[in-house]
Design a protein around this motif. Structure first.
Motif, PDB file in Angstrom:
ATOM      1  N   ALA A 196       0.918  -1.223   0.242  1.00 17.68           N
ATOM      2  CA  ALA A 196      -0.025   0.236   0.183  1.00 17.68           C
ATOM      3  C   ALA A 196       0.937   1.206   0.239  1.00 17.68           C
ATOM      4  O   ALA A 196       0.488   2.109  -0.740  1.00 17.68           O
ATOM      5  CB  ALA A 196      -0.894  -0.050   1.235  1.00 17.68           C
ATOM      6  N   ALA A 197       1.754   1.306   0.929  1.00 17.22           N
ATOM      7  CA  ALA A 197       2.797   2.418   0.899  1.00 17.22           C
ATOM      8  C   ALA A 197       3.411   2.654  -0.679  1.00 17.22           C
ATOM      9  O   ALA A 197       3.818   3.703  -1.155  1.00 17.22           O
ATOM     10  CB  ALA A 197       3.963   2.165   1.711  1.00 17.22           C
ATOM     11  N   ALA A 234       4.634   3.444   9.492  1.00 18.26           N
ATOM     12  CA  ALA A 234       5.145   4.030   8.205  1.00 18.26           C
ATOM     13  C   ALA A 234       4.143   4.575   7.048  1.00 18.26           C
ATOM     14  O   ALA A 234       4.320   5.580   6.531  1.00 18.26           O
ATOM     15  CB  ALA A 234       6.140   3.081   7.651  1.00 18.26           C
ATOM     16  N   LEU A 235       3.236   3.797   6.952  1.00 19.40           N
ATOM     17  CA  LEU A 235       2.113   4.187   6.274  1.00 19.40           C
ATOM     18  C   LEU A 235       1.319   5.324   6.373  1.00 19.40           C
ATOM     19  O   LEU A 235       0.929   6.125   5.730  1.00 19.40           O
ATOM     20  CB  LEU A 235       1.183   2.826   6.074  1.00 19.40           C
ATOM     21  CG  LEU A 235      -0.001   2.913   4.874  1.00 19.40           C
ATOM     22  CD1 LEU A 235       0.562   3.347   3.460  1.00 19.40           C
ATOM     23  CD2 LEU A 235      -0.723   1.698   5.060  1.00 19.40           C
ATOM     24  N   VAL A 236       1.133   5.493   7.911  1.00 20.89           N
ATOM     25  CA  VAL A 236       0.418   6.601   8.444  1.00 20.89           C
ATOM     26  C   VAL A 236       1.079   7.801   8.314  1.00 20.89           C
ATOM     27  O   VAL A 236       0.725   8.835   7.863  1.00 20.89           O
ATOM     28  CB  VAL A 236       0.203   6.282   9.737  1.00 20.89           C
ATOM     29  CG1 VAL A 236      -0.457   7.671  10.474  1.00 20.89           C
ATOM     30  CG2 VAL A 236      -0.726   5.262  10.083  1.00 20.89           C
ATOM     31  N   ALA A 237       2.480   8.006   8.356  1.00 18.87           N
ATOM     32  CA  ALA A 237       3.385   9.107   8.021  1.00 18.87           C
ATOM     33  C   ALA A 237       3.354   9.286   6.621  1.00 18.87           C
ATOM     34  O   ALA A 237       3.126  10.513   6.241  1.00 18.87           O
ATOM     35  CB  ALA A 237       4.919   8.580   8.432  1.00 18.87           C
ATOM     36  N   LEU A 242       1.082  13.144   2.340  1.00 18.71           N
ATOM     37  CA  LEU A 242       0.228  13.435   1.351  1.00 18.71           C
ATOM     38  C   LEU A 242      -0.778  14.522   1.737  1.00 18.71           C
ATOM     39  O   LEU A 242      -1.314  15.442   0.941  1.00 18.71           O
ATOM     40  CB  LEU A 242      -0.606  12.247   1.026  1.00 18.71           C
ATOM     41  CG  LEU A 242       0.113  11.134  -0.033  1.00 18.71           C
ATOM     42  CD1 LEU A 242      -0.546   9.727   0.114  1.00 18.71           C
ATOM     43  CD2 LEU A 242       0.573  11.634  -1.372  1.00 18.71           C
ATOM     44  N   LEU A 243      -1.383  14.376   3.055  1.00 16.29           N
ATOM     45  CA  LEU A 243      -2.360  15.432   3.391  1.00 16.29           C
ATOM     46  C   LEU A 243      -1.597  16.790   3.330  1.00 16.29           C
ATOM     47  O   LEU A 243      -2.245  17.880   2.965  1.00 16.29           O
ATOM     48  CB  LEU A 243      -2.849  14.952   4.622  1.00 16.29           C
ATOM     49  CG  LEU A 243      -3.718  13.961   4.916  1.00 16.29           C
ATOM     50  CD1 LEU A 243      -4.206  13.605   6.195  1.00 16.29           C
ATOM     51  CD2 LEU A 243      -4.885  14.043   3.902  1.00 16.29           C
ATOM     52  N   ARG A 244      -0.373  16.902   4.007  1.00 21.64           N
ATOM     53  CA  ARG A 244       0.096  18.125   3.911  1.00 21.64           C
ATOM     54  C   ARG A 244       0.693  18.664   2.398  1.00 21.64           C
ATOM     55  O   ARG A 244       0.620  19.928   2.183  1.00 21.64           O
ATOM     56  CB  ARG A 244       1.715  18.003   4.474  1.00 21.64           C
ATOM     57  CG  ARG A 244       1.666  17.955   5.894  1.00 21.64           C
ATOM     58  CD  ARG A 244       2.716  18.052   6.983  1.00 21.64           C
ATOM     59  NE  ARG A 244       3.775  16.989   6.510  1.00 21.64           N
ATOM     60  CZ  ARG A 244       3.940  16.056   7.265  1.00 21.64           C
ATOM     61  NH1 ARG A 244       3.130  15.655   8.116  1.00 21.64           N
ATOM     62  NH2 ARG A 244       4.759  14.882   6.472  1.00 21.64           N
TER      63      ARG A 244
END
Length: 344
Positions: A196-197, A234-237, A242-244
């Motif tokens: 996914a990452a 890692a995926l959350v980061a 992406l949001l930033r």
């Protein structure tokens, strides 16, 4: 890395090169299972004992004389592919490692991993290794235990090759080609954070941020609904990054405060007075008669001092004339009940 074509092929229907140069699929699933068991020897090319071969070929339903049955299978294979195809010694039987496509694919993977990510030879080696797969692995071995072992080893190696290929495409700036490569990996292993990452990163590099955010949302929902878990750090980061990037870059945005559609003219003195009061008290209420603008100064003051609370209030229409005439600002020295919510 072996450069010649492998004579023994197990990454698909089991085949061997016959003595006359033709390709033979070997007669009977037991002979093919014996070839697969020898191809899986660890380390590659090492001898496999007769008892171990019998277990891989027949499992619990072994013949009355396993040693004689194994010797018969070896003789049949040698008749088709030549005596040198299977080597025998005191420990058992073995196949030369450079003759097996599975071993060749592993060698090409190891060679590719040793090269820089941006080296063109890396992608060539990975593509050559993946081209060795010819179809369903282990499907022609019947119920032999070697079939499951061959399928598992093939799946692990193929997955590793595909991941390295996707990373190489990303590193060489081929994000458009990396997206389908990572998507295939993610579809094959829908709970894998690494796949996914990788898909998020390739979509991001391809300028498809909204698709990347959608992939993360679907992955998080799948983990929550099916496994009761959450994506890893890692995926959350990667998602936070992406949001930033997806946030507007022109001007600073404060969530929860409306932006002023028009400039506020002629109220500089009032704004200065409110700012002074906000420095002394946590709550400042701006009062004014109906129709008198109080919301704009309030919003402007909150934007300047977000850790304080500034609110506007117009008198009720049935209030006394004296109260309606009482415009201006008033401070409240007590701490607000909703101070934590107002400070955001």
């Amino acid at each position: 890395m072996p450069t010649s074509a492998p004579r023994v092929r197990v990454l698909g229907p089991v085949e061997v090169d016959a003595v006359d140069g033709a390709v033979s699929t070997l007669a009977g699933p037991t002979a093919r299972a014996l070839v697969a068991a020898l191809a899986l020897a660890s380390p590659p090319g090492s001898s496999v004992g007769v008892e171990a071969l019998a277990d891989e070929v027949w499992g619990e339903g072994q013949p009355r004389h396993p040693r004689a049955s194994v010797q018969t299978l070896v003789s049949r294979i040698r008749q088709v592919a030549g005596v040198e195809i299977i080597r025998s010694d005191a420990a058992g039987y073995a196949i030369a490692p450079d003759a097996v496509d599975l071993v060749c694919a592993q060698a090409r993977h190891d060679d590719a991993v040793g090269l820089p990510l941006t080296d063109a030879a890396r992608l060539t080696a990975l593509d050559d290794a993946l081209a060795l797969w010819r179809g369903e692995v282990g499907g022609d071995l019947g119920d032999a235990p070697a079939a499951d072992a061959l399928r598992a080893a093939s799946a692990r190696l193929r997955d590793a090759l595909r991941r390295e290929r996707a990373r190489t495409l990303d590193a060489t700036g081929r994000a458009a080609d990396a997206v389908p490569a990572w998507r295939a990996l993610h579809d094959a292993q829908p709970y894998d954070d690494e796949a996914a990452a990788g898909l998020l990163a390739s979509l991001r590099a391809a300028g498809r941020t909204s698709d990347a955010l959608a992939v993360f949302a679907a992955h998080r929902a799948r983990l929550r609904d099916d496994l009761g878990s959450s994506p890893g750090p890692a995926l959350v980061a990667a998602h936070a990054a992406l949001l930033r990037e997806d946030a507007p870059v022109a001007g600073r945005v404060r969530i929860g405060l409306r932006s002023a559609p028009t400039p506020l003219i002629g109220r500089d003195g009032d704004l200065a007075a409110v700012a002074t009061l906000l420095a002394e008290a946590r709550i400042v209420t701006i009062l004014g008669a109906g129709g008198l603008p109080t919301s704009s100064p309030s919003c402007r003051s909150r934007a300047c001092a977000p850790t304080r609370m500034c609110r506007s209030r117009s008198p009720r229409p049935w209030a006394s004339p004296r109260r309606r005439r009482a415009g201006g600002c008033r401070t409240r020295r007590r701490a607000p009940i909703c101070a934590p919510a107002c400070s955001r």
